[in-house]
Design a protein around this motif. Structure first.
Motif, PDB file in Angstrom:
ATOM      1  N   HIS A  79       0.803  -0.966   0.032  1.00  0.00           N
ATOM      2  CA  HIS A  79      -0.202  -0.020   0.075  1.00  0.00           C
ATOM      3  C   HIS A  79       0.908   1.049   0.074  1.00  0.00           C
ATOM      4  O   HIS A  79       1.528   1.385   0.981  1.00  0.00           O
ATOM      5  CB  HIS A  79      -0.934   0.121   1.221  1.00  0.00           C
ATOM      6  N   GLN A  80       0.874   2.075  -0.969  1.00  0.00           N
ATOM      7  CA  GLN A  80       1.520   3.339  -0.921  1.00  0.00           C
ATOM      8  C   GLN A  80       0.818   4.197   0.148  1.00  0.00           C
ATOM      9  O   GLN A  80      -0.235   3.978   0.273  1.00  0.00           O
ATOM     10  CB  GLN A  80       1.286   4.232  -2.129  1.00  0.00           C
ATOM     11  N   LEU A  81       1.759   5.171   0.680  1.00  0.00           N
ATOM     12  CA  LEU A  81       1.371   5.885   1.891  1.00  0.00           C
ATOM     13  C   LEU A  81       1.087   7.417   1.172  1.00  0.00           C
ATOM     14  O   LEU A  81       1.746   7.968   0.558  1.00  0.00           O
ATOM     15  CB  LEU A  81       2.517   6.023   2.807  1.00  0.00           C
ATOM     16  N   PHE A  82      -0.077   8.089   1.647  1.00  0.00           N
ATOM     17  CA  PHE A  82      -0.431   9.446   1.305  1.00  0.00           C
ATOM     18  C   PHE A  82      -0.361  10.298   2.544  1.00  0.00           C
ATOM     19  O   PHE A  82      -0.955   9.850   3.476  1.00  0.00           O
ATOM     20  CB  PHE A  82      -1.618   9.280   0.722  1.00  0.00           C
ATOM     21  N   PHE A  83       0.244  11.301   2.280  1.00  0.00           N
ATOM     22  CA  PHE A  83       0.296  12.444   3.310  1.00  0.00           C
ATOM     23  C   PHE A  83      -0.478  13.780   2.919  1.00  0.00           C
ATOM     24  O   PHE A  83       0.123  14.228   1.804  1.00  0.00           O
ATOM     25  CB  PHE A  83       1.652  12.743   3.992  1.00  0.00           C
ATOM     26  N   VAL A 138      -3.376  14.249   7.418  1.00  0.00           N
ATOM     27  CA  VAL A 138      -4.339  13.234   7.408  1.00  0.00           C
ATOM     28  C   VAL A 138      -3.329  11.952   6.725  1.00  0.00           C
ATOM     29  O   VAL A 138      -2.758  12.458   5.453  1.00  0.00           O
ATOM     30  CB  VAL A 138      -5.516  13.316   6.447  1.00  0.00           C
ATOM     31  N   ILE A 139      -3.261  10.997   7.112  1.00  0.00           N
ATOM     32  CA  ILE A 139      -2.450   9.714   6.481  1.00  0.00           C
ATOM     33  C   ILE A 139      -3.185   8.696   6.227  1.00  0.00           C
ATOM     34  O   ILE A 139      -3.983   8.117   7.077  1.00  0.00           O
ATOM     35  CB  ILE A 139      -1.092   9.574   7.485  1.00  0.00           C
ATOM     36  N   PHE A 140      -3.201   8.272   5.177  1.00  0.00           N
ATOM     37  CA  PHE A 140      -4.033   7.157   4.739  1.00  0.00           C
ATOM     38  C   PHE A 140      -3.228   6.346   3.656  1.00  0.00           C
ATOM     39  O   PHE A 140      -2.142   6.752   3.236  1.00  0.00           O
ATOM     40  CB  PHE A 140      -5.358   7.504   4.392  1.00  0.00           C
ATOM     41  N   THR A 141      -3.736   5.080   3.168  1.00  0.00           N
ATOM     42  CA  THR A 141      -2.905   4.335   2.204  1.00  0.00           C
ATOM     43  C   THR A 141      -3.639   4.200   1.004  1.00  0.00           C
ATOM     44  O   THR A 141      -4.860   4.647   0.790  1.00  0.00           O
ATOM     45  CB  THR A 141      -2.683   2.938   2.628  1.00  0.00           C
ATOM     46  N   SER A 142      -3.045   3.626  -0.041  1.00  0.00           N
ATOM     47  CA  SER A 142      -3.742   3.588  -1.330  1.00  0.00           C
ATOM     48  C   SER A 142      -4.793   2.441  -1.412  1.00  0.00           C
ATOM     49  O   SER A 142      -5.477   2.494  -2.327  1.00  0.00           O
ATOM     50  CB  SER A 142      -2.817   3.016  -2.368  1.00  0.00           C
ATOM     51  N   ALA A 164       3.290  11.477  -1.421  1.00  0.00           N
ATOM     52  CA  ALA A 164       3.166   9.861  -1.498  1.00  0.00           C
ATOM     53  C   ALA A 164       4.439   9.308  -1.426  1.00  0.00           C
ATOM     54  O   ALA A 164       5.275   9.500  -2.167  1.00  0.00           O
ATOM     55  CB  ALA A 164       2.332   9.545  -2.732  1.00  0.00           C
ATOM     56  N   TRP A 165       4.691   8.163  -0.774  1.00  0.00           N
ATOM     57  CA  TRP A 165       5.899   7.211  -0.656  1.00  0.00           C
ATOM     58  C   TRP A 165       5.418   5.840  -0.817  1.00  0.00           C
ATOM     59  O   TRP A 165       4.260   5.475  -0.473  1.00  0.00           O
ATOM     60  CB  TRP A 165       6.404   7.530   0.855  1.00  0.00           C
ATOM     61  N   GLY A 166       6.641   4.931  -1.342  1.00  0.00           N
ATOM     62  CA  GLY A 166       6.452   3.716  -1.562  1.00  0.00           C
ATOM     63  C   GLY A 166       7.528   2.953  -1.303  1.00  0.00           C
ATOM     64  O   GLY A 166       8.706   3.514  -1.230  1.00  0.00           O
ATOM     65  N   ARG A 167       7.647   1.573  -1.524  1.00  0.00           N
ATOM     66  CA  ARG A 167       9.011   0.959  -1.448  1.00  0.00           C
ATOM     67  C   ARG A 167       9.633   0.898  -2.615  1.00  0.00           C
ATOM     68  O   ARG A 167       9.192   1.226  -3.739  1.00  0.00           O
ATOM     69  CB  ARG A 167       8.585  -0.723  -1.178  1.00  0.00           C
ATOM     70  N   ALA A 168      11.034   1.010  -2.541  1.00  0.00           N
ATOM     71  CA  ALA A 168      11.786   1.254  -3.715  1.00  0.00           C
ATOM     72  C   ALA A 168      11.920   0.145  -4.724  1.00  0.00           C
ATOM     73  O   ALA A 168      12.150   0.096  -5.911  1.00  0.00           O
ATOM     74  CB  ALA A 168      13.248   1.850  -3.496  1.00  0.00           C
ATOM     75  N   ASP A 169      11.655  -1.096  -4.092  1.00  0.00           N
ATOM     76  CA  ASP A 169      11.934  -2.199  -4.855  1.00  0.00           C
ATOM     77  C   ASP A 169      10.362  -2.751  -5.492  1.00  0.00           C
ATOM     78  O   ASP A 169      10.189  -3.698  -6.227  1.00  0.00           O
ATOM     79  CB  ASP A 169      12.255  -3.386  -3.981  1.00  0.00           C
TER      80      ASP A 169
END
Length: 218
Positions: A79-83, A138-142, A164-169
């Protein structure tokens, strides 16, 4: 959208607490920034001077932001993170986004794209749609179900900056790209201010990569 014309907004991407929270969420130090942007809502006034849409939210406007080639999964690492940073006070009449506590189950979710039942995220609690003061986050996921709300005032705006942030791999995730902005002076200014390790957040090669030579670093 990112990169922004204002340097201070570009620097906001490097918020230390956001980065550390994302690393803990994804259980890795190897995370990357996904293109951010702004969300701005203005009044929509018809020729009679009335708010368009009758001041009501669309009841079926529920969706997730699964910017991935993969279907939603219960594994939070996918799940990507959204801020969302609220830059101004938002009152209930300014159409705050509606959020639902969500879990990924085998139950059906009616998709507003194809209007069919599918396995995926399911609301598991009451929605949240309160106004928030400036400076709120507000923090939530994809995989979080959310939806638009009606802007009922005749004046003002609702202004939000989103990261938005996610894993590099996870190369199968992402929303759009800012690579064409490589020659953007604002992006160049931000990159020059970063350490080699911090540049990896923006998909640059890691320190020690053969790409880096005296010529390419000039």
């Amino acid at each position: 959208s990112f990169p922004y014309p204002e340097a201070v907004l570009n620097q906001s991407v490097m918020d230390g607490e956001v980065i550390e929270f994302s690393k803990r969420w994804f259980d890795t130090d190897d995370i990357v920034f996904h293109p951010g942007g702004t969300l701005v809502r203005y009044p929509r006034i018809d020729e009679r001077g009335e708010v368009m849409g009758g001041g009501h939210a669309e009841p079926d406007d529920l969706h997730i932001a699964n910017f991935s080639l993969l279907p939603p999964t219960a594994d939070r690492h996918y799940h990507q993170l959204f801020f969302w940073f609220y830059m101004e006070d938002v009152v209930p009449e300014q159409g705050p986004t509606r959020f639902w506590p969500t879990e990924v189950t085998a139950d059906g979710l009616v998709s507003n794209y194809d209007n069919v039942e599918q396995a995926g995220p399911t609301p598991v609690g009451d929605r949240f749609e309160e106004g928030l003061p400036a400076g709120s986050l507000v923090i939530f996921t994809s995989a979080t179900i959310h939806g638009r709300n009606a802007y009922m005032l005749k004046t003002g705006q609702r202004y939000i900056i989103k990261h938005a942030w996610g894993r590099a791999d996870h190369t199968f995730e992402g929303q759009g790209t800012y690579v064409p902005g490589m020659g953007n002076p604002q992006l160049n200014e931000l990159v020059r201010s970063l350490t080699p390790r911090e540049r990896e957040y923006f998909h640059y090669p890691p320190a020690g990569d053969p790409y880096y030579t005296d010529a390419t670093l000039e």
